[in-house]
Motif scaffolding. Structure first.
Motif, PDB file in Angstrom:
ATOM      1  N   GLU A 207      17.151  49.546  13.937  1.00 40.85           N
ATOM      2  CA  GLU A 207      16.444  50.834  13.940  1.00 40.85           C
ATOM      3  C   GLU A 207      16.962  51.762  15.028  1.00 40.85           C
ATOM      4  N   LYS A 208      17.333  51.210  16.168  1.00 39.62           N
ATOM      5  CA  LYS A 208      17.833  52.031  17.273  1.00 39.62           C
ATOM      6  C   LYS A 208      19.125  52.735  16.876  1.00 39.62           C
ATOM      7  N   LYS A 209      20.048  52.009  16.251  1.00 34.35           N
ATOM      8  CA  LYS A 209      21.309  52.604  15.810  1.00 34.35           C
ATOM      9  C   LYS A 209      21.057  53.581  14.657  1.00 34.35           C
ATOM     10  N   GLU A 210      20.129  53.230  13.785  1.00 32.03           N
ATOM     11  CA  GLU A 210      19.792  54.124  12.674  1.00 32.03           C
ATOM     12  C   GLU A 210      19.323  55.482  13.197  1.00 32.03           C
ATOM     13  N   LEU A 211      18.399  55.464  14.158  1.00 32.87           N
ATOM     14  CA  LEU A 211      17.863  56.712  14.705  1.00 32.87           C
ATOM     15  C   LEU A 211      18.919  57.481  15.491  1.00 32.87           C
ATOM     16  N   TYR A 212      19.772  56.755  16.207  1.00 29.86           N
ATOM     17  CA  TYR A 212      20.835  57.431  16.963  1.00 29.86           C
ATOM     18  C   TYR A 212      21.722  58.251  16.026  1.00 29.86           C
ATOM     19  N   HIS A 213      22.164  57.628  14.931  1.00 26.10           N
ATOM     20  CA  HIS A 213      23.062  58.324  14.004  1.00 26.10           C
ATOM     21  C   HIS A 213      22.315  59.420  13.229  1.00 26.10           C
ATOM     22  N   LEU A 214      21.037  59.200  12.935  1.00 22.46           N
ATOM     23  CA  LEU A 214      20.251  60.258  12.295  1.00 22.46           C
ATOM     24  C   LEU A 214      20.146  61.469  13.212  1.00 22.46           C
ATOM     25  N   GLU A 215      19.895  61.230  14.490  1.00 20.52           N
ATOM     26  CA  GLU A 215      19.752  62.332  15.439  1.00 20.52           C
ATOM     27  C   GLU A 215      21.064  63.088  15.614  1.00 20.52           C
ATOM     28  N   GLN A 216      22.169  62.361  15.693  1.00 20.88           N
ATOM     29  CA  GLN A 216      23.470  63.027  15.837  1.00 20.88           C
ATOM     30  C   GLN A 216      23.785  63.876  14.609  1.00 20.88           C
ATOM     31  N   ALA A 217      23.483  63.349  13.429  1.00 15.68           N
ATOM     32  CA  ALA A 217      23.721  64.110  12.202  1.00 15.68           C
ATOM     33  C   ALA A 217      22.808  65.332  12.130  1.00 15.68           C
ATOM     34  N   ALA A 218      21.538  65.152  12.522  1.00 13.93           N
ATOM     35  CA  ALA A 218      20.568  66.253  12.482  1.00 13.93           C
ATOM     36  C   ALA A 218      20.963  67.364  13.447  1.00 13.93           C
TER      37      ALA A 218
END
Length: 308
Positions: A207-218
């Motif tokens: 989940e931590k990596k998922e959110l990191y990449h979501l935030e960078q994309a956002a």
């Protein structure tokens, strides 16, 4: 000058741990997490860590949110390089095409106009609407061109090669290419990685990596990534943060986020003012993606479908 300004000046004019002031021989360095204090050495920074940790984390989180919740000027897709009109957000290949020869994404309106012109001029071989490179005659030729661009570190080509590896079942190869593309600022590659870590398809769910990449994309203007962040915050009871994410995505023209804002308003989780402003911005964003050429292309597709 206020007391808070005085405190900030004092914090940066001398070492926060030992109190020594900066001079020609001693240069102070800021804490790279919060930028509130400075230190004369690594040892001083370590010694002061326990006292500074709470304030540092708080300010670091504030700085992070300032970046995260800043409204992007456009979506990650940007404008069509030919007509300079914002590209559609839809993933439908009929709305735009990525040209492997130059890695440019061309809207369906410009692509249709180019094909129509080629037919009228009776040209023997189709070419790219942007760079005029001949369209590959086979999938093998197209793959060679894409690989060549990936070897030259083209982030779009790297992402597409990663997607091909994923479809072939080579998840490790896909991750390698996606990470390279993401490191070069490709928002879609970040989104693909977030989806991978969320679905645990070939990798451990993280989940931590998922959110990191979501935030960078956002941050780079990816509406789907922003929408997913909104869902995550909503599911975790962070209604205000969810609203902010949905508003930003709706402002870019994202339909799903607009619908979720309507649901939140019905549940009294979103203000009438926020909903009204988002509706206006969403309509403006959607209208900005329209053009006569694109409408003509859509009409041609619909007409062709009725005659199949």
């Amino acid at each position: 000058m206020s007391s808070s300004d005085n405190n900030e000046t004092n914090n940066t004019s001398c070492c926060a741990s030992c109190g020594i002031t900066e001079n020609d021989d001693i240069k102070l360095r800021k804490c790279t997490a919060c930028y509130l204090v400075r230190y004369c050495s690594v040892n001083c920074q370590k010694e002061h860590r326990k006292k500074h940790k709470k304030e540092c984390k708080k300010r670091a989180a504030e700085l992070h949110d300032e970046i995260l919740f800043k409204q992007p000027e456009s979506s990650h897709r940007g404008d069509c390089p030919i007509c300079c009109i914002p590209l559609p957000l839809s993933r439908d290949p009929q709305t735009c095409n990525m040209m492997g020869c130059c890695s440019k994404t061309i809207c369906h309106g410009c692509n249709y106009a180019h094909q129509k012109r080629q037919l009228e001029q009776r040209l023997e071989r189709r070419t790219c609407p942007f760079c005029r490179h001949p369209i590959p005659k086979s999938n093998e030729e197209a793959d060679k061109i894409l690989i060549k661009r990936a070897e030259a570190n083209d982030p779009v080509a790297l992402r597409f090669v990663g997607t091909t590896r994923s479809e072939e079942g080579d998840i490790n190869g896909a991750i390698e290419y996606w990470k390279k593309a993401a490191a070069m600022g490709d928002a879609e590659a970040h989104f693909q990685l977030s989806f991978l870590y969320a679905s645990s398809n070939g990798v451990e769910k993280d989940e931590k990596k998922e959110l990191y990449h979501l935030e960078q994309a956002a941050i780079d203007g990816h509406p789907n990534a922003r929408h997913n962040l909104g869902l995550f915050e909503w599911e975790n009871g962070q209604d205000e943060r969810a609203t902010r994410h949905f508003v930003i995505a709706a402002n870019l023209g994202d339909d799903m986020s607009m619908e979720n804002l309507k649901k939140m308003y019905q549940l009294r989780l979103c203000s009438k003012e926020d909903l009204a402003a988002a509706l206006r911005a969403h309509k403006a964003a959607v209208d900005a993606m329209k053009s006569p050429h694109r409408e003509e292309a859509e009409a041609h597709v619909e007409c062709s479908a009725t005659h199949v």
